[in-house]
Motif scaffolding. Structure first.
Motif, PDB file in Angstrom:
ATOM      1  N   ASP A   1     104.963  84.692 129.575  1.00  0.00           N
ATOM      2  CA  ASP A   1     105.478  85.299 130.806  1.00  0.00           C
ATOM      3  C   ASP A   1     104.634  86.531 131.158  1.00  0.00           C
ATOM      4  OD1 ASP A   1     107.042  86.927 132.633  1.00  0.00           O
ATOM      5  OD2 ASP A   1     108.759  85.652 132.141  1.00  0.00           O
ATOM      6  N   MET A   2     103.971  86.481 132.323  1.00  0.00           N
ATOM      7  CA  MET A   2     103.036  87.545 132.697  1.00  0.00           C
ATOM      8  C   MET A   2     103.753  88.874 132.958  1.00  0.00           C
ATOM      9  SD  MET A   2      99.949  88.372 132.881  1.00  0.00           S
ATOM     10  CE  MET A   2      99.280  86.722 132.649  1.00  0.00           C
ATOM     11  N   GLN A   3     104.941  88.808 133.548  1.00  0.00           N
ATOM     12  CA  GLN A   3     105.704  90.043 133.787  1.00  0.00           C
ATOM     13  C   GLN A   3     106.012  90.747 132.471  1.00  0.00           C
ATOM     14  OE1 GLN A   3     108.626  90.665 137.180  1.00  0.00           O
ATOM     15  NE2 GLN A   3     108.965  88.524 136.715  1.00  0.00           N
ATOM     16  N   VAL A   4     106.428  89.966 131.479  1.00  0.00           N
ATOM     17  CA  VAL A   4     106.767  90.517 130.163  1.00  0.00           C
ATOM     18  C   VAL A   4     105.511  91.059 129.480  1.00  0.00           C
ATOM     19  CG1 VAL A   4     107.694  89.972 127.875  1.00  0.00           C
ATOM     20  CG2 VAL A   4     108.756  88.985 129.922  1.00  0.00           C
ATOM     21  N   LEU A   5     104.411  90.318 129.588  1.00  0.00           N
ATOM     22  CA  LEU A   5     103.159  90.725 128.952  1.00  0.00           C
ATOM     23  C   LEU A   5     102.635  92.041 129.533  1.00  0.00           C
ATOM     24  CD1 LEU A   5     101.015  89.944 126.881  1.00  0.00           C
ATOM     25  CD2 LEU A   5      99.864  88.619 128.662  1.00  0.00           C
ATOM     26  N   VAL A   6     102.643  92.131 130.859  1.00  0.00           N
ATOM     27  CA  VAL A   6     102.184  93.369 131.516  1.00  0.00           C
ATOM     28  C   VAL A   6     103.054  94.547 131.084  1.00  0.00           C
ATOM     29  CG1 VAL A   6     102.041  94.554 133.745  1.00  0.00           C
ATOM     30  CG2 VAL A   6     101.132  92.237 133.503  1.00  0.00           C
TER      31      VAL A   6
ATOM     32  N   MET B   1     113.805  92.600 136.935  1.00  0.00           N
ATOM     33  CA  MET B   1     112.736  92.449 135.957  1.00  0.00           C
ATOM     34  C   MET B   1     111.398  92.895 136.531  1.00  0.00           C
ATOM     35  SD  MET B   1     112.026  91.803 132.898  1.00  0.00           S
ATOM     36  CE  MET B   1     110.454  91.707 132.042  1.00  0.00           C
ATOM     37  N   SER B   2     111.185  92.645 137.823  1.00  0.00           N
ATOM     38  CA  SER B   2     109.940  93.080 138.453  1.00  0.00           C
ATOM     39  C   SER B   2     109.839  94.604 138.492  1.00  0.00           C
ATOM     40  CB  SER B   2     109.824  92.503 139.871  1.00  0.00           C
ATOM     41  OG  SER B   2     110.781  93.080 140.728  1.00  0.00           O
ATOM     42  N   LEU B   3     111.005  95.266 138.502  1.00  0.00           N
ATOM     43  CA  LEU B   3     111.043  96.731 138.494  1.00  0.00           C
ATOM     44  C   LEU B   3     111.125  97.300 137.074  1.00  0.00           C
ATOM     45  CD1 LEU B   3     113.586  97.307 141.413  1.00  0.00           C
ATOM     46  CD2 LEU B   3     111.099  97.581 141.505  1.00  0.00           C
ATOM     47  N   CYS B   4     111.327  96.421 136.091  1.00  0.00           N
ATOM     48  CA  CYS B   4     111.576  96.868 134.724  1.00  0.00           C
ATOM     49  C   CYS B   4     110.408  97.661 134.149  1.00  0.00           C
ATOM     50  CB  CYS B   4     111.878  95.660 133.831  1.00  0.00           C
ATOM     51  SG  CYS B   4     112.424  96.095 132.167  1.00  0.00           S
ATOM     52  N   THR B   5     109.184  97.189 134.406  1.00  0.00           N
ATOM     53  CA  THR B   5     108.014  97.899 133.898  1.00  0.00           C
ATOM     54  C   THR B   5     107.931  99.295 134.500  1.00  0.00           C
ATOM     55  OG1 THR B   5     106.785  95.834 133.585  1.00  0.00           O
ATOM     56  CG2 THR B   5     105.487  97.861 133.718  1.00  0.00           C
ATOM     57  N   PHE B   6     108.211  99.398 135.799  1.00  0.00           N
ATOM     58  CA  PHE B   6     108.205 100.699 136.464  1.00  0.00           C
ATOM     59  C   PHE B   6     109.275 101.621 135.878  1.00  0.00           C
ATOM     60  CE2 PHE B   6     109.977 103.441 139.819  1.00  0.00           C
ATOM     61  CZ  PHE B   6     108.845 104.214 140.102  1.00  0.00           C
ATOM     62  N   ILE B   7     110.459 101.066 135.636  1.00  0.00           N
ATOM     63  CA  ILE B   7     111.559 101.859 135.068  1.00  0.00           C
ATOM     64  C   ILE B   7     111.192 102.362 133.675  1.00  0.00           C
ATOM     65  CG2 ILE B   7     113.940 101.754 134.224  1.00  0.00           C
ATOM     66  CD1 ILE B   7     114.462  99.681 136.464  1.00  0.00           C
TER      67      ILE B   7
ATOM     68  N   VAL C   1     102.866  96.427 120.411  1.00  0.00           N
ATOM     69  CA  VAL C   1     101.641  95.677 120.085  1.00  0.00           C
ATOM     70  C   VAL C   1     102.009  94.290 119.557  1.00  0.00           C
ATOM     71  CG1 VAL C   1      99.657  95.558 118.534  1.00  0.00           C
ATOM     72  CG2 VAL C   1     100.223  97.718 119.661  1.00  0.00           C
ATOM     73  N   THR C   2     102.999  94.228 118.658  1.00  0.00           N
ATOM     74  CA  THR C   2     103.398  92.923 118.115  1.00  0.00           C
ATOM     75  C   THR C   2     104.011  92.043 119.194  1.00  0.00           C
ATOM     76  OG1 THR C   2     105.553  93.810 117.405  1.00  0.00           O
ATOM     77  CG2 THR C   2     103.767  93.805 115.782  1.00  0.00           C
ATOM     78  N   ARG C   3     104.713  92.661 120.144  1.00  0.00           N
ATOM     79  CA  ARG C   3     105.327  91.873 121.211  1.00  0.00           C
ATOM     80  C   ARG C   3     104.284  91.336 122.203  1.00  0.00           C
ATOM     81  NH1 ARG C   3     108.823  89.419 119.043  1.00  0.00           N
ATOM     82  NH2 ARG C   3     110.845  90.364 118.617  1.00  0.00           N
ATOM     83  N   ILE C   4     103.170  92.005 122.334  1.00  0.00           N
ATOM     84  CA  ILE C   4     102.080  91.446 123.150  1.00  0.00           C
ATOM     85  C   ILE C   4     101.646  90.108 122.546  1.00  0.00           C
ATOM     86  CG2 ILE C   4      99.650  91.728 123.814  1.00  0.00           C
ATOM     87  CD1 ILE C   4     100.179  94.752 124.002  1.00  0.00           C
ATOM     88  N   TYR C   5     101.493  90.103 121.230  1.00  0.00           N
ATOM     89  CA  TYR C   5     101.075  88.875 120.532  1.00  0.00           C
ATOM     90  C   TYR C   5     102.132  87.781 120.641  1.00  0.00           C
ATOM     91  CZ  TYR C   5      99.825  85.654 116.812  1.00  0.00           C
ATOM     92  OH  TYR C   5      99.506  84.515 116.102  1.00  0.00           O
TER      93      TYR C   5
ATOM     94  N   PHE D   1     104.649  94.976 128.217  1.00  0.00           N
ATOM     95  CA  PHE D   1     104.353  95.403 126.848  1.00  0.00           C
ATOM     96  C   PHE D   1     102.996  96.103 126.740  1.00  0.00           C
ATOM     97  CE2 PHE D   1     107.553  92.168 125.317  1.00  0.00           C
ATOM     98  CZ  PHE D   1     108.421  93.124 124.798  1.00  0.00           C
ATOM     99  N   ILE D   2     102.034  95.668 127.523  1.00  0.00           N
ATOM    100  CA  ILE D   2     100.729  96.344 127.517  1.00  0.00           C
ATOM    101  C   ILE D   2     100.885  97.775 128.038  1.00  0.00           C
ATOM    102  CG2 ILE D   2      98.430  96.395 128.569  1.00  0.00           C
ATOM    103  CD1 ILE D   2      98.506  93.305 128.548  1.00  0.00           C
ATOM    104  N   ALA D   3     101.617  97.909 129.148  1.00  0.00           N
ATOM    105  CA  ALA D   3     101.839  99.245 129.720  1.00  0.00           C
ATOM    106  C   ALA D   3     102.617 100.130 128.752  1.00  0.00           C
ATOM    107  CB  ALA D   3     102.587  99.124 131.044  1.00  0.00           C
TER     108      ALA D   3
END
Length: 205
Positions: free
Chosen positions: A171-176, A119-125, A159-163, A178-180
């Motif tokens: 969850d900060m990992q999830v939030l970051v 999950m920590s690598l998920c945003t990068f992937i 955008v809706t998932r950020i909300y 979705f923003i990215a």
């Protein structure tokens, strides 16, 4: 408006959009019978990110409405993958991809640290998948087979998932993530529209 009502609207509008999100791209490929401008690497990375994300959410028993669209998106990505492999003449590779993804999915939940690391690598992937699509567009300078509507809907759902993330798990990992993804999806959308406008005068000549 009541915050619970807004949350329900955000969840169900996201689910509804995701049910048809990839359809425009699927129809464009079927009509063109060509994959010019569509990145196979981008799709594979996106599919990997989806599998990791939904597995993480299920592993920690997050509310199903916050991730219910991901199995639908995975199914649509699989259809897209099969179409791309078919039009590229390499459909036989689909079995290899299936074995890799099923094996990887099983591996994710063997140990808690594995799913946390994934999950920590998920945003990068997931970000890499967007950059792969951008690179493909920059190289081909052709967005004719890339659906702007699909990328526009993808931007909306992020955008809706950020909300919904802020209002539920926090969850900060999830939030970051979705923003990215919102910013990168928007970048791809604008690039697709740019090349579409650039090619329009040539078609009229």
């Amino acid at each position: 408006m009541d915050s619970d009502l807004v949350l329900h609207v955000a969840n169900f509008s996201t689910l509804f959009v995701c049910m048809v999100l990839k359809f425009p791209q699927i129809f464009v490929l079927m009509r063109a019978k060509s994959t010019a401008g569509v990145s196979l690497n981008s799709l594979l990375l996106e599919l990997t990110g989806y599998v990791v994300f939904v597995t993480y959410q299920m592993y920690y028993d997050y509310p199903p409405p916050t991730y219910l669209e991901y199995p639908i998106l995975i199914a649509q990505d699989v259809i897209l993958l099969l179409l791309i492999l078919h039009y590229n003449g390499s459909l036989r590779q689909s079995l290899i991809y299936a074995l890799v993804f099923v094996g990887g999915w099983q591996l994710l939940t063997v140990q808690k640290w594995i799913i946390d690391l994934a999950m920590s690598l998920c945003t990068f992937i997931s970000a890499s998948s967007k950059f792969a699509q951008l690179q493909c567009l920059w190289r081909s300078k052709d967005s004719g087979q890339v659906s702007a509507l699909s990328w526009g809907m993808a931007t909306f759902t992020c955008v809706t998932r950020i909300y919904t993330t802020i209002m539920t798990t926090g969850d900060m990992q999830v939030l970051v993530r979705f923003i990215a993804m919102t910013l990168l999806n928007l970048w791809v959308l604008l690039t697709v529209l740019h090349y579409r406008r650039s090619s329009s005068p040539k078609k009229e000549d």
